[in-house]
Design a protein around this motif. Sequence first.
Motif, short mmCIF file in Angstrom:
data_model
loop_
_atom_site.label_atom_id
_atom_site.label_comp_id
_atom_site.label_asym_id
_atom_site.label_seq_id
_atom_site.Cartn_x
_atom_site.Cartn_y
_atom_site.Cartn_z
N THR A 100 54.25 43.98 57.55
CA THR A 100 54.15 43.06 56.42
C THR A 100 52.77 43.10 55.79
OG1 THR A 100 55.79 41.60 57.48
CG2 THR A 100 54.47 40.66 55.69
N LEU A 101 51.73 43.21 56.62
CA LEU A 101 50.37 43.29 56.10
C LEU A 101 50.21 44.50 55.18
CD1 LEU A 101 47.39 42.50 55.97
CD2 LEU A 101 47.05 43.76 58.12
N VAL A 102 50.64 45.66 55.64
CA VAL A 102 50.54 46.87 54.82
C VAL A 102 51.35 46.69 53.53
CG1 VAL A 102 51.03 49.34 54.71
CG2 VAL A 102 50.18 48.33 56.84
N MET A 103 52.54 46.15 53.66
CA MET A 103 53.42 45.92 52.51
C MET A 103 52.73 45.04 51.46
SD MET A 103 57.08 43.94 52.65
CE MET A 103 57.91 43.35 51.18
N PHE A 104 52.11 43.95 51.89
CA PHE A 104 51.46 43.03 50.96
C PHE A 104 50.25 43.68 50.29
CE2 PHE A 104 52.93 38.75 53.00
CZ PHE A 104 54.22 39.02 52.58
N VAL A 105 49.49 44.47 51.04
CA VAL A 105 48.32 45.15 50.46
C VAL A 105 48.77 46.11 49.36
CG1 VAL A 105 46.48 46.80 50.92
CG2 VAL A 105 46.86 44.90 52.50
N VAL A 106 49.81 46.88 49.62
CA VAL A 106 50.33 47.82 48.61
C VAL A 106 50.75 47.06 47.35
CG1 VAL A 106 52.23 49.40 48.08
CG2 VAL A 106 51.05 49.56 50.29
N GLU A 107 51.46 45.95 47.53
CA GLU A 107 51.92 45.18 46.38
C GLU A 107 50.76 44.54 45.62
OE1 GLU A 107 56.02 43.20 46.87
OE2 GLU A 107 55.22 43.24 48.90
N ALA A 108 49.78 44.03 46.35
CA ALA A 108 48.63 43.39 45.69
C ALA A 108 47.84 44.40 44.87
CB ALA A 108 47.74 42.72 46.73
N VAL A 109 47.60 45.58 45.43
CA VAL A 109 46.84 46.61 44.72
C VAL A 109 47.62 47.10 43.50
CG1 VAL A 109 45.93 48.95 44.88
CG2 VAL A 109 45.56 47.35 46.77
N GLY A 110 48.92 47.37 43.68
CA GLY A 110 49.73 47.84 42.56
C GLY A 110 49.80 46.83 41.44
N ALA A 111 50.03 45.57 41.78
CA ALA A 111 50.10 44.52 40.76
C ALA A 111 48.74 44.30 40.11
CB ALA A 111 50.61 43.22 41.38
N GLY A 112 47.67 44.45 40.89
CA GLY A 112 46.33 44.28 40.34
C GLY A 112 46.02 45.33 39.28
N VAL A 113 46.37 46.57 39.56
CA VAL A 113 46.17 47.65 38.58
C VAL A 113 46.98 47.36 37.32
CG1 VAL A 113 46.59 50.10 38.12
CG2 VAL A 113 45.64 49.38 40.34
N MET A 114 48.20 46.89 37.50
CA MET A 114 49.06 46.57 36.36
C MET A 114 48.47 45.43 35.54
SD MET A 114 53.07 45.45 36.43
CE MET A 114 53.89 44.82 34.95
N ALA A 115 47.97 44.39 36.21
CA ALA A 115 47.39 43.25 35.49
C ALA A 115 46.17 43.68 34.67
CB ALA A 115 47.00 42.14 36.48
N TRP A 116 45.30 44.48 35.28
CA TRP A 116 44.09 44.93 34.58
C TRP A 116 44.43 45.80 33.38
CZ3 TRP A 116 39.08 43.70 34.66
CH2 TRP A 116 38.18 44.57 34.03
N SER A 117 45.41 46.68 33.53
CA SER A 117 45.75 47.62 32.45
C SER A 117 46.53 46.97 31.31
CB SER A 117 46.53 48.81 33.01
OG SER A 117 47.76 48.38 33.58
N THR A 118 47.17 45.83 31.56
CA THR A 118 47.97 45.18 30.51
C THR A 118 47.32 43.93 29.94
OG1 THR A 118 49.20 43.94 32.21
CG2 THR A 118 50.16 46.03 31.46
N ALA A 119 46.14 43.55 30.45
CA ALA A 119 45.47 42.33 29.98
C ALA A 119 45.01 42.49 28.53
CB ALA A 119 44.28 42.01 30.87
N PRO A 120 45.31 41.52 27.65
CA PRO A 120 44.82 41.60 26.27
C PRO A 120 43.30 41.69 26.21
CG PRO A 120 46.50 39.89 26.48
CD PRO A 120 46.17 40.34 27.87
N THR A 121 42.63 40.89 27.04
CA THR A 121 41.18 40.94 27.21
C THR A 121 40.87 40.63 28.67
OG1 THR A 121 40.79 38.58 26.79
CG2 THR A 121 40.85 40.04 24.87
N PRO A 122 39.74 41.07 29.20
CA PRO A 122 39.40 40.75 30.59
C PRO A 122 39.39 39.25 30.87
CG PRO A 122 37.96 42.48 29.77
CD PRO A 122 38.75 42.00 28.60
N GLY A 123 39.04 38.45 29.88
CA GLY A 123 39.00 37.01 30.07
C GLY A 123 40.37 36.40 30.34
N ASP A 124 41.43 37.07 29.87
CA ASP A 124 42.78 36.54 30.08
C ASP A 124 43.16 36.55 31.56
OD1 ASP A 124 44.14 35.87 27.46
OD2 ASP A 124 43.34 37.85 26.99
N LEU A 125 42.50 37.38 32.35
CA LEU A 125 42.78 37.42 33.78
C LEU A 125 42.39 36.12 34.47
CD1 LEU A 125 41.47 41.03 34.50
CD2 LEU A 125 43.86 40.30 34.63
#
Length: 329
Positions: free
Chosen positions: A197-222
């Motif tokens: 479960t730990l490995v699973m959560f790390v993979v999901e957190a990193v993947g979602a983090g990359v997605m959030a950064w790449s789709t953010a209108p501006t860095p401040g929106d994060l």
Amino acid sequence: MNTAAKSSQHVRALAALLLANLFWGLSFPLIKAAGALQAHLSPAADSWFVTACTLVPRFALGAVIVAVLCRGSIRTLSRLELQQGVALGLFALVGMIFQNDGLHYTSASTSAFLTQLYAILIPVWLALRARRSPPWTVWVSCALVLGGVAVLAELDFSDLRLGRGELETLVSSVFFMGQILQLDRPAYAQNRALHVTLVMFVVEAVGAGVMAWSTAPTPGDLLVPWTSIPWITFMLALTLFCTVGAYVLMNTWQPKITATEAGLIYCFEPVFTSVMALFLPAWFAAWGGFLYANETLTKSLLIGGGLITAANILIQLKPLSRPPPSGSS
């Protein structure tokens, strides 16, 4: 293990997975509420960014919590635990991206019922892998599911088009099937659930983090949603109950039963969602200051959800036997 012990373990597994389904049922209105609140706070953000922002904190914080629970033994993480955790994380990440984004375009109850497509896909996949035709119950169940999907999505037969929310939810169900089948593989039977479960959560957190950064209108929106106490509370509830609680239960107890049995138990998820969606949305909206109306028991929901639930129960009447270990994939 004697027969009585096996029977007792089986009952505990079913009860644990039923509790996991209660938590997942709660996740649908929570995710939809968090998304509606964030859309209110960041009107320029698209649904992909809102989806990513909903996933990052629950899995990042979830990974921290699980790391604390298995402290002192993380260094003993085995190759098979790492392998299974990465596979589970990738299947779950893609599935949740499509499911959560689809929730912006359909109701929580409809999303929960359509997600159950995997209960039909699993026995079909197992039958095809064993190179044999599925029993009649599978074909009838497939027909019932198709009918239920059409009713729930209010399919327009004049142009045969499902809405974006329904289509994304159906896609997510395919990836959730892959996640369930990973837990059914005999090669991973001795893996420790917390470490996987730990490995699973790390993979999901990193993947979602990359997605959030790449789709953010501006860095401040994060940072915008972190200024809202209701949003943070929604994230904490999603993390503690719907992420850590539900997935630890799933990863620990699903391997104790067959994949087809798990498919039946997971049919309770939309039932829990439908009940909670009757009253939780208005509570969440009143507290957070955004629009999210309670759902109602419409004819489409009752008929479509009933057909899908009936299909999932029918398919369990003649469950397919577990394939031999040599054929696992």
